[in-house]
Design an enzyme around this catalytic site. Structure first.
Site, PDB file in Angstrom:
ATOM      1  N   HIS A  18       0.847  -1.202   0.000  1.00 19.17           N
ATOM      2  CA  HIS A  18       0.000   0.000   0.000  1.00 19.17           C
ATOM      3  C   HIS A  18       0.881   1.250   0.000  1.00 19.17           C
ATOM      4  O   HIS A  18       1.715   1.421   0.888  1.00 19.17           O
ATOM      5  CB  HIS A  18      -0.906   0.003   1.229  1.00 19.17           C
ATOM      6  CG  HIS A  18      -1.930  -1.085   1.205  1.00 19.17           C
ATOM      7  ND1 HIS A  18      -3.233  -0.876   0.795  1.00 19.17           N
ATOM      8  CD2 HIS A  18      -1.849  -2.405   1.524  1.00 19.17           C
ATOM      9  CE1 HIS A  18      -3.908  -2.013   0.866  1.00 19.17           C
ATOM     10  NE2 HIS A  18      -3.091  -2.960   1.309  1.00 19.17           N
ATOM     11  N   HIS A 214      -8.826  -8.002  -1.529  1.00 17.73           N
ATOM     12  CA  HIS A 214      -8.461  -8.434  -0.179  1.00 17.73           C
ATOM     13  C   HIS A 214      -9.538  -9.407   0.297  1.00 17.73           C
ATOM     14  O   HIS A 214     -10.706  -9.015   0.425  1.00 17.73           O
ATOM     15  CB  HIS A 214      -8.436  -7.245   0.790  1.00 17.73           C
ATOM     16  CG  HIS A 214      -7.219  -6.384   0.707  1.00 17.73           C
ATOM     17  ND1 HIS A 214      -6.978  -5.556  -0.356  1.00 17.73           N
ATOM     18  CD2 HIS A 214      -6.188  -6.222   1.578  1.00 17.73           C
ATOM     19  CE1 HIS A 214      -5.844  -4.900  -0.135  1.00 17.73           C
ATOM     20  NE2 HIS A 214      -5.338  -5.289   1.023  1.00 17.73           N
ATOM     21  N   GLU A 217      -8.219 -12.555   4.609  1.00 19.89           N
ATOM     22  CA  GLU A 217      -7.134 -12.095   5.490  1.00 19.89           C
ATOM     23  C   GLU A 217      -7.557 -12.360   6.933  1.00 19.89           C
ATOM     24  O   GLU A 217      -6.883 -13.071   7.676  1.00 19.89           O
ATOM     25  CB  GLU A 217      -6.851 -10.609   5.267  1.00 19.89           C
ATOM     26  CG  GLU A 217      -5.749 -10.078   6.166  1.00 19.89           C
ATOM     27  CD  GLU A 217      -5.428  -8.604   5.931  1.00 19.89           C
ATOM     28  OE1 GLU A 217      -4.381  -8.161   6.448  1.00 19.89           O
ATOM     29  OE2 GLU A 217      -6.199  -7.899   5.246  1.00 19.89           O
TER      30      GLU A 217
END
Length: 360
Positions: A18, A214, A217
């Site tokens: 990121h 994502h 996770e």
């Protein structure tokens, strides 16, 4: 940062990092001072202490760290361009020859976004201009540091109203540094019920924009299924919890789905609560799955790519051959156009003394 020599001192590819989690502390302090923004810290050491994770947090606690320093950067043209440039410099020093930086344009804007993030006053930097500024910073960095850098624009699960603009920005800048779209944030928010996320990903697929999500996770395997079946993800960010659904894992293994793994991050966010010697990375390695190792948010985790490689070698039994294999897989799974992907692969084969036999 580590003082030890790099574990794998050869060219590498990084796919999951990121931009707003990879800023130099000095740059944060510089712009805070320049803009008269009070961060309650005056030195690099104090700033690092306030934002860095040292022990496992929850993912929610980890995400609060951004609110400490992002007000210094968001909404400032010089700052936005500079963090992109310095990001490329940082990755070049780590031996990365191709990197995909991801970020939310809306989190760096102070105009044309609702709500305006980080408690900023309304200004005149729109999400569109943010992307243009980041692109310029990345390109300047590419010229000066001789690596290739591209970007992925993030939709945020808790802000579906931003997603239509995210995909439009992906389309606008598709041939100008932006190579993909991502969905990040709280996995308990179901993308399937957020029509804006779903429509954005449908439009991305229609326009040939690459897609990562994502998923898994901290969320259940169902989130991964949603990413694959509803959002048509080509890669999975993290995905550690896939092993809770063995049939799903076997299917993704068969399909060669790429998993963007971040070992050190998974420990500090509480995503993986087991010892590194039992980490999901080991199963991926054993099964010769398609995956890569990445830093995620090196500013907050006080890390570099060498941190993750060192953990993989020292606690997970990774060898130099496996490091070569996963970087080749990362190159094959990256979001570059085919011609550039082949050039990247050739660079790796050459650096790994594999030019005569590229079968791996």
């Amino acid at each position: 940062m580590e003082k030890d020599p790099p574990v794998f001192n050869k060219p590498k590819v990084e796919l999951h990092v990121h931009l707003d989690g990879a800023i130099k502390p000095e740059t944060i302090l510089y712009f805070a001072k320049k803009r008269g923004i009070h961060l309650n810290v005056d030195t690099v050491k104090d700033l690092e202490e306030s934002i860095r994770c040292k022990e496992p947090y929850s993912l929610t606690e980890f995400l609060t760290k951004f609110s400490i320093y992002m007000p210094a950067i968001a909404g400032d043209r010089e700052a936005i361009r500079r963090i992109a440039y310095e990001f490329v410099e940082m990755k070049a020093k780590e031996g990365i020859i191709y990197v995909e930086a991801r970020y939310s344009p809306h989190f760096l804007a102070n105009c044309g976004v609702h709500p305006i993030p980080w408690g900023q006053k309304k200004g005149d930097v729109t999400p569109d201009e943010v992307v243009s500024l980041v692109n310029r910073g990345l390109k300047d960095g590419e010229k000066d540091f001789h690596i290739k850098a591209r970007s992925i624009l993030c939709c945020m699960r808790h802000m579906p109203s931003w997603s239509p603009e995210v995909v439009e920005l992906c389309k606008k800048y598709q041939n100008d540094s932006v190579v993909g779209i991502d969905l990040a944030g709280d996995e308990s928010i179901c993308a399937e019920t957020c029509s804006e996320h779903r429509k954005a990903y449908e439009e991305a697929e229609r326009c040939g924009i690459h897609r990562t999500v994502h998923a898994g996770e901290v969320g259940a395997p169902q989130v991964i299924k949603e990413a694959i079946n509803i959002l048509k993800a080509e890669r999975i960010g993290h995905g550690y919890h896939v092993f809770e659904d063995e049939s799903l894992y076997q299917q993704l293994l068969k399909d060669a789905m790429h998993f963007e793994l971040c070992p050190w991050s998974s420990y500090l966010t509480g995503a993986c609560k087991m010892e590194f010697s039992n980490h999901p990375c080991i199963r991926f390695k054993k099964d010769r799955a398609n995956y890569s190792l990445n830093t995620d948010d090196p500013l907050i985790f006080c890390s570099s790519i060498h941190t993750d490689y060192k953990i993989a070698r020292d606690s997970m039994g990774f060898t130099e051959e496996e490091f070569k294999r996963i970087n080749i897989n990362a190159a094959k799974s990256c979001f570059l156009p085919e011609k550039e992907k082949k050039e990247l692969l050739y660079k790796l084969y050459e650096a790994y003394d594999m030019v005569k036999s590229t079968e791996f």
